[in-house]
Design a protein around this motif. Structure first.
Motif, PDB file in Angstrom:
ATOM      1  N   THR A 258       0.832  -1.206   0.000  1.00 55.77           N
ATOM      2  CA  THR A 258       0.000   0.000   0.000  1.00 55.77           C
ATOM      3  C   THR A 258       0.869   1.259   0.000  1.00 55.77           C
ATOM      4  N   GLY A 259       2.184   1.061   0.137  1.00 57.97           N
ATOM      5  CA  GLY A 259       3.077   2.224   0.232  1.00 57.97           C
ATOM      6  C   GLY A 259       3.152   2.755   1.649  1.00 57.97           C
ATOM      7  N   THR A 260       2.469   2.051   2.563  1.00 58.17           N
ATOM      8  CA  THR A 260       2.480   2.464   3.977  1.00 58.17           C
ATOM      9  C   THR A 260       2.710   1.232   4.852  1.00 58.17           C
ATOM     10  N   ILE A 261       3.078   1.481   6.110  1.00 60.91           N
ATOM     11  CA  ILE A 261       3.203   0.366   7.055  1.00 60.91           C
ATOM     12  C   ILE A 261       2.393   0.679   8.314  1.00 60.91           C
ATOM     13  N   ASP A 262       1.865  -0.356   8.912  1.00 55.80           N
ATOM     14  CA  ASP A 262       1.099  -0.173  10.146  1.00 55.80           C
ATOM     15  C   ASP A 262       2.023  -0.379  11.357  1.00 55.80           C
ATOM     16  N   ILE A 263       1.469  -0.339  12.544  1.00 55.19           N
ATOM     17  CA  ILE A 263       2.286  -0.397  13.767  1.00 55.19           C
ATOM     18  C   ILE A 263       3.063  -1.712  13.887  1.00 55.19           C
ATOM     19  N   THR A 264       2.458  -2.819  13.459  1.00 53.47           N
ATOM     20  CA  THR A 264       3.141  -4.119  13.546  1.00 53.47           C
ATOM     21  C   THR A 264       4.343  -4.160  12.595  1.00 53.47           C
ATOM     22  N   GLU A 265       4.107  -3.724  11.360  1.00 53.02           N
ATOM     23  CA  GLU A 265       5.205  -3.677  10.387  1.00 53.02           C
ATOM     24  C   GLU A 265       6.255  -2.659  10.842  1.00 53.02           C
ATOM     25  N   PHE A 266       5.779  -1.566  11.455  1.00 55.28           N
ATOM     26  CA  PHE A 266       6.690  -0.523  11.913  1.00 55.28           C
ATOM     27  C   PHE A 266       7.622  -1.038  13.005  1.00 55.28           C
ATOM     28  N   GLU A 267       7.126  -1.887  13.875  1.00 56.25           N
ATOM     29  CA  GLU A 267       7.968  -2.413  14.946  1.00 56.25           C
ATOM     30  C   GLU A 267       9.144  -3.217  14.363  1.00 56.25           C
ATOM     31  N   ARG A 268       8.835  -3.971  13.313  1.00 52.83           N
ATOM     32  CA  ARG A 268       9.915  -4.723  12.646  1.00 52.83           C
ATOM     33  C   ARG A 268      10.922  -3.772  11.992  1.00 52.83           C
ATOM     34  N   LEU A 269      10.383  -2.747  11.329  1.00 51.75           N
ATOM     35  CA  LEU A 269      11.258  -1.760  10.685  1.00 51.75           C
ATOM     36  C   LEU A 269      12.109  -1.031  11.717  1.00 51.75           C
ATOM     37  N   PHE A 270      11.510  -0.707  12.826  1.00 54.33           N
ATOM     38  CA  PHE A 270      12.174  -0.007  13.914  1.00 54.33           C
ATOM     39  C   PHE A 270      13.374  -0.826  14.424  1.00 54.33           C
ATOM     40  N   ASN A 271      13.125  -2.117  14.624  1.00 52.98           N
ATOM     41  CA  ASN A 271      14.212  -2.989  15.076  1.00 52.98           C
ATOM     42  C   ASN A 271      15.289  -3.130  14.004  1.00 52.98           C
ATOM     43  N   TYR A 272      14.832  -3.171  12.760  1.00 51.24           N
ATOM     44  CA  TYR A 272      15.750  -3.301  11.627  1.00 51.24           C
ATOM     45  C   TYR A 272      16.679  -2.086  11.551  1.00 51.24           C
ATOM     46  N   ILE A 273      16.080  -0.906  11.657  1.00 52.34           N
ATOM     47  CA  ILE A 273      16.888   0.324  11.608  1.00 52.34           C
ATOM     48  C   ILE A 273      17.867   0.351  12.784  1.00 52.34           C
ATOM     49  N   ASN A 274      17.398  -0.034  13.962  1.00 52.23           N
ATOM     50  CA  ASN A 274      18.284  -0.038  15.133  1.00 52.23           C
ATOM     51  C   ASN A 274      19.455  -1.003  14.973  1.00 52.23           C
ATOM     52  N   SER A 275      19.203  -2.146  14.339  1.00 49.35           N
ATOM     53  CA  SER A 275      20.304  -3.089  14.085  1.00 49.35           C
ATOM     54  C   SER A 275      21.352  -2.450  13.189  1.00 49.35           C
ATOM     55  N   TRP A 276      20.880  -1.770  12.122  1.00 42.66           N
ATOM     56  CA  TRP A 276      21.828  -1.114  11.215  1.00 42.66           C
ATOM     57  C   TRP A 276      22.572   0.025  11.907  1.00 42.66           C
ATOM     58  N   LEU A 277      21.863   0.726  12.792  1.00 43.71           N
ATOM     59  CA  LEU A 277      22.520   1.823  13.512  1.00 43.71           C
ATOM     60  C   LEU A 277      23.634   1.299  14.414  1.00 43.71           C
ATOM     61  N   SER A 278      23.369   0.175  15.071  1.00 47.55           N
ATOM     62  CA  SER A 278      24.406  -0.430  15.923  1.00 47.55           C
ATOM     63  C   SER A 278      25.609  -0.825  15.082  1.00 47.55           C
ATOM     64  N   CYS A 279      25.309  -1.407  13.935  1.00 50.20           N
ATOM     65  CA  CYS A 279      26.358  -1.849  13.017  1.00 50.20           C
ATOM     66  C   CYS A 279      27.183  -0.648  12.536  1.00 50.20           C
ATOM     67  N   PHE A 280      26.478   0.401  12.120  1.00 53.58           N
ATOM     68  CA  PHE A 280      27.137   1.620  11.630  1.00 53.58           C
ATOM     69  C   PHE A 280      28.024   2.225  12.721  1.00 53.58           C
ATOM     70  N   LYS A 281      27.478   2.266  13.921  1.00 55.93           N
ATOM     71  CA  LYS A 281      28.195   2.861  15.054  1.00 55.93           C
ATOM     72  C   LYS A 281      29.492   2.099  15.347  1.00 55.93           C
ATOM     73  N   ALA A 282      29.404   0.789  15.233  1.00 56.80           N
ATOM     74  CA  ALA A 282      30.593  -0.035  15.492  1.00 56.80           C
ATOM     75  C   ALA A 282      31.689   0.244  14.457  1.00 56.80           C
ATOM     76  N   PHE A 283      31.266   0.510  13.218  1.00 56.78           N
ATOM     77  CA  PHE A 283      32.252   0.756  12.160  1.00 56.78           C
ATOM     78  C   PHE A 283      32.709   2.215  12.115  1.00 56.78           C
ATOM     79  N   ASP A 284      31.924   3.100  12.704  1.00 53.68           N
ATOM     80  CA  ASP A 284      32.277   4.524  12.741  1.00 53.68           C
ATOM     81  C   ASP A 284      33.218   4.741  13.918  1.00 53.68           C
ATOM     82  N   ARG A 285      34.464   4.293  13.728  1.00 54.67           N
ATOM     83  CA  ARG A 285      35.386   4.198  14.867  1.00 54.67           C
ATOM     84  C   ARG A 285      35.726   5.533  15.500  1.00 54.67           C
ATOM     85  N   ASP A 286      35.787   6.583  14.667  1.00 55.59           N
ATOM     86  CA  ASP A 286      36.109   7.898  15.237  1.00 55.59           C
ATOM     87  C   ASP A 286      34.840   8.653  15.680  1.00 55.59           C
ATOM     88  N   ASN A 287      33.706   7.938  15.626  1.00 58.84           N
ATOM     89  CA  ASN A 287      32.434   8.515  16.108  1.00 58.84           C
ATOM     90  C   ASN A 287      32.095   9.854  15.453  1.00 58.84           C
TER      91      ASN A 287
END
Lengths: 182, 182
Positions: free
Chosen positions: A67-96
């Motif tokens: 539909t081009g949109t996501i509901d709260i259930t789909e959003f929770e998965r996306l939210f966790n997905y983004i957080n996983s990538w952020l953790s990954c990015f942060k680990a590689f961004d050594r000089d912060n």
């Protein structure tokens, strides 16, 4: 890095926080979030909104009914997905610095199991950020990694003898490159 | 199809019309046009704005100094480029519906010299318009054709014996698929 209470470097946890963030992002109160609403809520380490490409890609990954949109259930998965990538990015961004520079990207891909040439790493950065050409932001990093994962998977399926070289016909090649592996 | 005096099915000609259209598109009067301004001025045959992808792609193709904007000279080239694609689209849109359906797309690619399977044509439509899945608009058509041209060129460079099958190593494959052929 923060935006109206949401700091992607300090991921929220727990359902109530997901609910709160969803309500904050869902500007028109429709109970659904589209790519534009997501974009307005996500700021990268360079103080800019996430790109159209990143937001469209992430919505489409979790938008099961197209539909081009996501509901709260789909959003929770996306939210966790983004957080996983952020953790990954942060680990590689050594000089912060909030960005990943060439040497950091090289180390990141090595850690992910890729052995890319220096020239190729440089290509990836220039392609991801044609303007600055020296560093990539977290949204550019997510887009790049998701694409690389997808194309690597398609390559591996065809590299049955694991030689690192495949034979591929035109239509198959085009299908993968266009993003519709068949 | 028309938008504030601009009807893409009746391409304007002559420098004064380009100048007039440029002034109309350049909402902030900066003397430069960015993808957002371009998007606000282009309506496809389904009454929708051209996609972000199409506008970003077209600006970046003519944005030689990589500022994310184009000036009047670059715009004139882009203007002619869009008009060429509109003529092409119109010729293939045989029922004049403002969209290209599966049989029309099949005929279009045959005329361009491609022999794609029916299954692949269907993939192209679904990939270009995941929501409707039956037809593609002019902006989706432009994006699709530009990508196919680019990937075909990359394939041909490697298909030196013209067999329709190439051998390709992982990094080279990834470089093409990611859009940075090396």
């Amino acid at each position: 890095m923060a935006y109206q209470g949401y700091n992607p470097y300090q991921p929220a946890t727990g359902n109530s926080q997901v609910q709160n963030f969803f309500t904050h992002v869902d500007k028109d109160g429709s109970g659904k979030i589209n790519a534009q609403e997501l974009q307005q809520a996500l700021i990268n380490g360079q103080g800019q909104q996430f790109s159209d490409t990143a937001c469209n890609m992430m919505i489409s990954m979790f938008d099961q009914d197209r539909t081009g949109t996501i509901d709260i259930t789909e959003f929770e998965r996306l939210f966790n997905y983004i957080n996983s990538w952020l953790s990954c990015f942060k680990a590689f961004d050594r000089d912060n610095s909030g960005s990943i520079e060439e040497s950091e990207l090289s180390a990141a891909f090595q850690q992910m199991g890729f052995r890319f040439s220096q020239q190729f790493i440089n290509f990836l950065i220039v392609m991801s950020d044609p303007k600055e050409r020296t560093r990539i932001s977290v949204d550019q990093f997510i887009v790049l990694c998701v694409k690389i994962q997808k194309f690597t998977e398609a390559f591996k399926q065809r590299d049955t003898e694991m030689t690192g070289v495949i034979k591929i016909a035109f239509e198959d090649f085009l299908g993968i490159a266009l993003g519709c592996s068949n």
